[in-house]
Design a protein around this motif. Sequence first.
Motif, PDB file in Angstrom:
ATOM      1  N   GLY A  52      41.503  23.326  36.278  1.00 57.40           N
ATOM      2  CA  GLY A  52      40.095  23.376  35.923  1.00 57.40           C
ATOM      3  C   GLY A  52      39.196  23.453  37.129  1.00 57.40           C
ATOM      4  O   GLY A  52      39.637  23.490  38.281  1.00 57.40           O
ATOM      5  N   GLU A  60      40.521  33.538  36.711  1.00 58.03           N
ATOM      6  CA  GLU A  60      40.930  32.343  37.435  1.00 58.03           C
ATOM      7  C   GLU A  60      42.452  32.281  37.573  1.00 58.03           C
ATOM      8  O   GLU A  60      42.979  31.961  38.628  1.00 58.03           O
ATOM      9  CB  GLU A  60      40.441  31.082  36.700  1.00 58.03           C
ATOM     10  CG  GLU A  60      38.950  30.984  36.508  1.00 58.03           C
ATOM     11  CD  GLU A  60      38.229  30.485  37.744  1.00 58.03           C
ATOM     12  OE1 GLU A  60      38.890  30.006  38.680  1.00 58.03           O
ATOM     13  OE2 GLU A  60      36.982  30.576  37.764  1.00 58.03           O
ATOM     14  N   SER A  93      38.158  26.395  28.377  1.00 57.38           N
ATOM     15  CA  SER A  93      37.399  26.229  29.617  1.00 57.38           C
ATOM     16  C   SER A  93      36.453  25.039  29.611  1.00 57.38           C
ATOM     17  O   SER A  93      35.607  24.925  30.504  1.00 57.38           O
ATOM     18  CB  SER A  93      36.639  27.522  29.934  1.00 57.38           C
ATOM     19  OG  SER A  93      37.542  28.586  30.162  1.00 57.38           O
ATOM     20  N   ASP A 133      30.316  28.734  28.091  1.00 61.02           N
ATOM     21  CA  ASP A 133      31.468  28.170  28.794  1.00 61.02           C
ATOM     22  C   ASP A 133      32.359  29.217  29.438  1.00 61.02           C
ATOM     23  O   ASP A 133      33.473  28.915  29.865  1.00 61.02           O
ATOM     24  CB  ASP A 133      32.293  27.270  27.869  1.00 61.02           C
ATOM     25  CG  ASP A 133      33.140  28.049  26.878  1.00 61.02           C
ATOM     26  OD1 ASP A 133      32.879  29.255  26.686  1.00 61.02           O
ATOM     27  OD2 ASP A 133      34.052  27.447  26.288  1.00 61.02           O
ATOM     28  N   SER A 134      31.880  30.464  29.549  1.00 59.31           N
ATOM     29  CA  SER A 134      32.665  31.466  30.264  1.00 59.31           C
ATOM     30  C   SER A 134      31.755  32.581  30.758  1.00 59.31           C
ATOM     31  O   SER A 134      30.730  32.896  30.141  1.00 59.31           O
ATOM     32  CB  SER A 134      33.766  32.062  29.373  1.00 59.31           C
ATOM     33  OG  SER A 134      33.232  32.997  28.462  1.00 59.31           O
ATOM     34  N   THR A 144      38.788  25.788  42.162  1.00 62.08           N
ATOM     35  CA  THR A 144      39.581  25.706  40.942  1.00 62.08           C
ATOM     36  C   THR A 144      40.922  25.095  41.302  1.00 62.08           C
ATOM     37  O   THR A 144      41.703  25.688  42.052  1.00 62.08           O
ATOM     38  CB  THR A 144      39.784  27.099  40.320  1.00 62.08           C
ATOM     39  OG1 THR A 144      38.513  27.682  40.051  1.00 62.08           O
ATOM     40  CG2 THR A 144      40.580  27.001  39.031  1.00 62.08           C
ATOM     41  N   LEU A 187      42.812  26.996  32.030  1.00 63.59           N
ATOM     42  CA  LEU A 187      41.544  27.661  31.759  1.00 63.59           C
ATOM     43  C   LEU A 187      41.755  28.918  30.930  1.00 63.59           C
ATOM     44  O   LEU A 187      42.744  29.635  31.111  1.00 63.59           O
ATOM     45  CB  LEU A 187      40.851  28.034  33.074  1.00 63.59           C
ATOM     46  CG  LEU A 187      40.298  26.873  33.907  1.00 63.59           C
ATOM     47  CD1 LEU A 187      39.918  27.372  35.304  1.00 63.59           C
ATOM     48  CD2 LEU A 187      39.100  26.244  33.220  1.00 63.59           C
ATOM     49  N   ALA A 211      40.623  31.833  31.202  1.00 64.82           N
ATOM     50  CA  ALA A 211      39.892  32.713  32.113  1.00 64.82           C
ATOM     51  C   ALA A 211      40.877  33.498  32.975  1.00 64.82           C
ATOM     52  O   ALA A 211      41.398  32.969  33.963  1.00 64.82           O
ATOM     53  CB  ALA A 211      38.953  31.894  32.987  1.00 64.82           C
TER      54      ALA A 211
END
Length: 365
Positions: free
Chosen positions: A238, A181, A221, A59-60, A134, A176, A178
């Motif tokens: 997301g 992002e 995420s 998932d990443s 995104t 997220l 991340a």
Amino acid sequence: MKPIGILLVAGVALVAGATISPAQEKVLNVYNWSDYIAEDTLAKFTKSTGIKVVYDVYDSNEVLESKLLSGKTGYDVVVPTGDFLQRQLQADVYQKLDKSKLPNLVNMDPGLMKQAAEYDPGNEHSVIYMWGTTGIGYNEDMIAERLGKDYVVDSWDILFKPEIISKLADCGVALLDAPTELFPAVLNYLGYDPNSFEKKQLEEAADLMKSIRPYVRYFHSSQYINDLANGDICIAMGWSGDLFQSRDRADEADNGVNIAYVIPKEGALQWFDVMAIPADAPHPDEAHAFINFIMDPQITADITNYVWYASANKAAIPLIDPEITSDPGIFPPPDVLDKLFADKPQPPSADRMVNRLWTSVKTGR
């Protein structure tokens, strides 16, 4: 996207301790994002080629990268995002594609492949799997209750202004997990180059995120997909296809949850997930067969129809559900496309700084 701690062979779980003899049957090991392939794609590939698929998910990009850089992953096909692929190419973790084994390359959109070539010159190591944006997914009714029926969700303001996001804390905000992002989105929102590596600008972006941190329920995420569909949260930053899946799951459940997706007017990240073959892939011929199979117009259309991510396969477009191709959140119109930006790899010095700042954001310290 959440990794599932289970391997799949053409959609069937492997029994612990079971082994497959290479002399008995051909095998392909695929490592892909979760919730990112049609339910029957693997079975169709096996039926067409006789090759069994061992399929695992993550998932990443960071999870994938750590495995690739450690070496000997055993995977034959992986699906990194373009900016991660670009920096991984410097570590020689991928092999060049043998395009003579990929006749279906003629189906790919030349313009999008040219954009993806910014990460992989000449598309020598990769082929676009899916692309997207995104943005923001939100529960229309919950947002209207808190911000008013006339409030228009069209800006990052709803997440990046404390005075607005604070009104949503009770119904649940997800971002997220991340930094690649969040930082570009915030930098762009602040009027800076989304790929800025300037220390002062990155710190300003981190300060903004710290100001909204008290109102964020969690960073994850993939969890937001179901939580948004179930009404457990009211808004999430997301990936476009994930948020469309949230909308569809809510519709299928007929639970009264109405989900919408928007690409903020200030602009958003446009990304490409690409198929690539690790340098030490144990089954490179089977890997080429899989990549070529995915580029079949009907196969990639089936995937897009299932996951609601945009396809870069030009020949597949007529086979995709018109509800998808006409949705501006999936296939944005030219004026929106002009405001999308790509994420570029960070130099090691900026990478360390971003990771340090990201830790301080998440911990609130």
